[in-house]
Scaffold this active site. Structure first.
Site, PDB file in Angstrom:
ATOM      1  N   ASP A  45       0.864  -1.179   0.000  1.00 32.28           N
ATOM      2  CA  ASP A  45       0.000   0.000   0.000  1.00 32.28           C
ATOM      3  C   ASP A  45       0.903   1.231   0.000  1.00 32.28           C
ATOM      4  O   ASP A  45       1.642   1.458   0.971  1.00 32.28           O
ATOM      5  CB  ASP A  45      -0.887  -0.035   1.254  1.00 32.28           C
ATOM      6  CG  ASP A  45      -1.873   1.124   1.286  1.00 32.28           C
ATOM      7  OD1 ASP A  45      -1.698   2.081   0.499  1.00 32.28           O
ATOM      8  OD2 ASP A  45      -2.812   1.056   2.096  1.00 32.28           O
ATOM      9  N   VAL A  46       0.851   2.023  -1.062  1.00 28.50           N
ATOM     10  CA  VAL A  46       1.773   3.170  -1.143  1.00 28.50           C
ATOM     11  C   VAL A  46       1.469   4.223  -0.079  1.00 28.50           C
ATOM     12  O   VAL A  46       2.295   5.098   0.189  1.00 28.50           O
ATOM     13  CB  VAL A  46       1.785   3.823  -2.555  1.00 28.50           C
ATOM     14  CG1 VAL A  46       2.266   2.857  -3.610  1.00 28.50           C
ATOM     15  CG2 VAL A  46       0.442   4.428  -2.903  1.00 28.50           C
ATOM     16  N   TYR A  56      -8.565  15.241  -4.751  1.00 21.55           N
ATOM     17  CA  TYR A  56      -7.885  14.607  -5.889  1.00 21.55           C
ATOM     18  C   TYR A  56      -7.124  15.659  -6.700  1.00 21.55           C
ATOM     19  O   TYR A  56      -5.927  15.503  -6.989  1.00 21.55           O
ATOM     20  CB  TYR A  56      -8.912  13.873  -6.762  1.00 21.55           C
ATOM     21  CG  TYR A  56      -8.330  13.192  -7.972  1.00 21.55           C
ATOM     22  CD1 TYR A  56      -7.761  11.921  -7.866  1.00 21.55           C
ATOM     23  CD2 TYR A  56      -8.332  13.814  -9.218  1.00 21.55           C
ATOM     24  CE1 TYR A  56      -7.227  11.292  -8.984  1.00 21.55           C
ATOM     25  CE2 TYR A  56      -7.796  13.191 -10.334  1.00 21.55           C
ATOM     26  CZ  TYR A  56      -7.248  11.931 -10.210  1.00 21.55           C
ATOM     27  OH  TYR A  56      -6.705  11.307 -11.308  1.00 21.55           O
TER      28      TYR A  56
HETATM   29  P1  NAP Z   1      -7.297   2.069 -11.720  1.00 22.51           P
HETATM   30  O1  NAP Z   1      -7.760   1.422 -12.988  1.00 22.51           O
HETATM   31  O2  NAP Z   1      -8.284   2.325 -10.627  1.00 22.51           O
HETATM   32  O3  NAP Z   1      -6.056   1.234 -11.139  1.00 22.51           O
HETATM   33  C1  NAP Z   1      -5.461   1.682  -9.959  1.00 22.51           C
HETATM   34  C2  NAP Z   1      -4.193   0.899  -9.721  1.00 22.51           C
HETATM   35  O4  NAP Z   1      -3.522   1.491  -8.592  1.00 22.51           O
HETATM   36  C3  NAP Z   1      -4.430  -0.542  -9.343  1.00 22.51           C
HETATM   37  O5  NAP Z   1      -3.311  -1.293  -9.778  1.00 22.51           O
HETATM   38  C4  NAP Z   1      -4.472  -0.501  -7.812  1.00 22.51           C
HETATM   39  O6  NAP Z   1      -4.118  -1.747  -7.199  1.00 22.51           O
HETATM   40  C5  NAP Z   1      -3.398   0.526  -7.550  1.00 22.51           C
HETATM   41  N1  NAP Z   1      -3.555   1.236  -6.290  1.00 22.51           N
HETATM   42  C6  NAP Z   1      -4.553   2.071  -5.899  1.00 22.51           C
HETATM   43  N2  NAP Z   1      -4.315   2.528  -4.654  1.00 22.51           N
HETATM   44  C7  NAP Z   1      -3.137   1.979  -4.258  1.00 22.51           C
HETATM   45  C8  NAP Z   1      -2.376   2.048  -3.067  1.00 22.51           C
HETATM   46  N3  NAP Z   1      -2.771   2.776  -2.014  1.00 22.51           N
HETATM   47  N4  NAP Z   1      -1.225   1.348  -3.020  1.00 22.51           N
HETATM   48  C9  NAP Z   1      -0.808   0.596  -4.057  1.00 22.51           C
HETATM   49  N5  NAP Z   1      -1.484   0.484  -5.212  1.00 22.51           N
HETATM   50  C10 NAP Z   1      -2.648   1.164  -5.298  1.00 22.51           C
HETATM   51  O7  NAP Z   1      -6.633   3.514 -12.020  1.00 22.51           O
HETATM   52  P2  NAP Z   1      -6.248   4.181 -13.426  1.00 22.51           P
HETATM   53  O8  NAP Z   1      -7.456   4.781 -14.022  1.00 22.51           O
HETATM   54  O9  NAP Z   1      -5.408   3.261 -14.228  1.00 22.51           O
HETATM   55  O10 NAP Z   1      -5.356   5.412 -12.899  1.00 22.51           O
HETATM   56  C11 NAP Z   1      -3.955   5.302 -12.739  1.00 22.51           C
HETATM   57  C12 NAP Z   1      -3.399   6.676 -12.398  1.00 22.51           C
HETATM   58  O11 NAP Z   1      -3.731   7.609 -13.402  1.00 22.51           O
HETATM   59  C13 NAP Z   1      -3.957   7.252 -11.086  1.00 22.51           C
HETATM   60  O12 NAP Z   1      -2.933   7.940 -10.405  1.00 22.51           O
HETATM   61  C14 NAP Z   1      -5.009   8.221 -11.550  1.00 22.51           C
HETATM   62  O13 NAP Z   1      -5.247   9.263 -10.636  1.00 22.51           O
HETATM   63  C15 NAP Z   1      -4.369   8.736 -12.824  1.00 22.51           C
HETATM   64  N6  NAP Z   1      -5.336   9.296 -13.769  1.00 22.51           N
HETATM   65  C16 NAP Z   1      -6.340   8.507 -14.244  1.00 22.51           C
HETATM   66  C17 NAP Z   1      -7.264   9.069 -15.125  1.00 22.51           C
HETATM   67  C18 NAP Z   1      -8.405   8.263 -15.692  1.00 22.51           C
HETATM   68  O14 NAP Z   1      -9.281   8.867 -16.335  1.00 22.51           O
HETATM   69  N7  NAP Z   1      -8.440   6.950 -15.516  1.00 22.51           N
HETATM   70  C19 NAP Z   1      -7.139  10.410 -15.505  1.00 22.51           C
HETATM   71  C20 NAP Z   1      -6.088  11.164 -14.999  1.00 22.51           C
HETATM   72  C21 NAP Z   1      -5.184  10.596 -14.124  1.00 22.51           C
HETATM   73  P3  NAP Z   1      -5.310  -2.757  -6.685  1.00 22.51           P
HETATM   74  O15 NAP Z   1      -6.149  -3.070  -7.879  1.00 22.51           O
HETATM   75  O16 NAP Z   1      -4.574  -3.926  -6.125  1.00 22.51           O
HETATM   76  O17 NAP Z   1      -6.094  -1.966  -5.664  1.00 22.51           O
END
Ligand code: NAP
Length: 252
Positions: A61-62, A157
Site C-alpha cells: 500500500d503506497v 484529488y
Molecule cells: P485504476 O484502474 O483504478 O487502477 C489503480 C491501480 O492502482 C491498481 O493497480 C491498484 O491496485 C493501484 N492502487 C490504488 N491505490 C493503491 C495504493 N494505495 N497502493 C498501491 N497500489 C494502489 O486507475 P487508473 O485509471 O489506471 O489510474 C492510474 C493513475 O492515473 C492514477 O494515479 C489516476 O489518478 C491517474 N489518472 C487517471 C485518469 C483516468 O481517467 N483513468 C485520468 C487522470 C489521471 P489494486 O487493484 O490492487 O487496488
C-alpha cells in the site's frame, strides 16, 4: 525507445494505465516490478501478459511509508537495481462539499493525500537514495488534468495531483546533479476502471465531447508519454509535465 536491460517499478501496475505502462516497458525490453495494493488476480494476470522474463509483482500500500520502503527494497533485491520508477497508483474519492459530512470530507482528504501525494513522495525518496548511489535514474509521476482544471466533486484529488506536479518539478531540480530525471504525465479522462461508471453513465457523452476527438484516452496513449520521459535523449525535458488529454484542456 529501447529499454533493454533496464529495470522499472510501476506502482498500480496491475490494472488500467499502470498495466499499459508495464506492458509498454516490457515490450521494449525492460524488466518490470508491478506494484499493486490488493488485487492479486489482476497482478498475476498482468505479469502473465508481459513479454520477457523475470518480471515480478509486489504487494504494498503506497499510503503506508513502511510498506513503501520494503517494496522499493524488494524491487531492488529482485531486479538487482532500479533504473526507472513510475508513480502511477492513485485513487479518486467523491466528496462534494455541499453534500459531505465534515467527517467524510476529512476522511476523503486524508486518504487521497496519503495515496496520491505522500505515497509517491516516499517512493521518490526511497528510490532516489538507490539511484544516487547507482549513478542515476528516471522518475515519472502520473498526475491529472484535474490539477489544472479543478475537480469540483473531488477537490482532494485535484489538490493531490497539483501537489504531485509540484513535487516532480522540485525533484527535477534537486536531483539533476545526480543524473536523475523527473517528469510528470497529466492525463485527461482515460478508459479504465476508475472512470468506467462515469463514462458508461448519463454524463459519458459529455465527457467524450470535451475533446475534439469525441473520445477519451486509451491507457496505451498515456504509456507512450511515460516511455518518452523515461527514454534516453529526454534528459533535458526534466521537470516537464506532458498533457495527454486530447486537447480537452489547453494551457501554456
Ligand atoms: P485504476 O484502474 O483504478 O487502477 C489503480 C491501480 O492502482 C491498481 O493497480 C491498484 O491496485 C493501484 N492502487 C490504488 N491505490 C493503491 C495504493 N494505495 N497502493 C498501491 N497500489 C494502489 O486507475 P487508473 O485509471 O489506471 O489510474 C492510474 C493513475 O492515473 C492514477 O494515479 C489516476 O489518478 C491517474 N489518472 C487517471 C485518469 C483516468 O481517467 N483513468 C485520468 C487522470 C489521471 P489494486 O487493484 O490492487 O487496488
Amino acid at each position: 525507445m529501447d529499454f533493454t536491460n533496464k529495470t522499472v517499478l510501476v506502482t498500480g501496475g496491475s490494472r488500467g494505465i499502470g498495466k499499459a505502462i508495464a506492458l509498454a516497458f516490457a515490450t521494449k525490453g525492460a524488466t518490470v516490478a508491478v506494484l499493486y495494493r490488493s488485487d492479486q488476480t489482476s497482478a498475476d494476470a498482468t505479469l502473465a501478459e508481459l513479454p520477457g522474463t523475470d518480471h515480478i509483482a509486489i504487494k504494498a500500500d503506497v499510503a503506508d511509508p513502511e510498506q513503501v520502503k520494503s517494496a522499493v527494497d524488494q524491487a531492488i533485491d529482485a531486479l538487482s537495481r532500479l533504473d526507472i520508477v513510475v508513480n502511477n497508483a492513485g485513487i479518486g474519492i467523491y466528496h462534494p462539499l455541499e453534500s459531505s459530512s465534515y467527517e467524510d470530507w476529512q476522511a476523503a482528504w486524508q486518504q487521497t493525500i496519503d495515496a496520491n501525494l505522500l505515497g509517491p513522495a516516499n517512493i521518490c525518496f526511497c528510490a532516489a537514495q538507490h539511484m544516487i548511489k547507482n549513478g542515476g535514474g528516471r522518475i515519472v509521476n502520473i498526475t491529472s488534468r484535474g490539477a489544472f482544471r479543478g475537480e469540483p466533486t473531488k477537490a482532494a484529488y485535484g489538490a493531490s495531483k497539483a501537489g504531485l506536479n509540484s513535487l516532480s518539478q522540485s525533484l527535477a531540480v534537486a536531483l539533476a546533479p545526480y543524473n536523475i530525471f523527473v517528469g510528470a504525465v497529466a492525463p485527461g479522462f482515460v478508459n479504465t476502471d476508475l472512470t468506467a461508471d462515469r463514462l458508461n453513465g448519463p454524463e459519458g457523452s459529455d465527457i467524450k465531447a470535451q475533446s475534439p476527438f469525441n473520445r477519451v484516452a486509451e491507457p496505451r496513449e498515456v504509456a507512450h508519454a511515460v516511455l518518452f520521459l523515461a527514454s534516453e535523449g529526454a534528459e533535458f525535458s526534466t521537470g516537464t509535465i506532458i498533457d495527454v488529454n486530447g486537447a480537452s484542456y489547453l494551457r501554456s
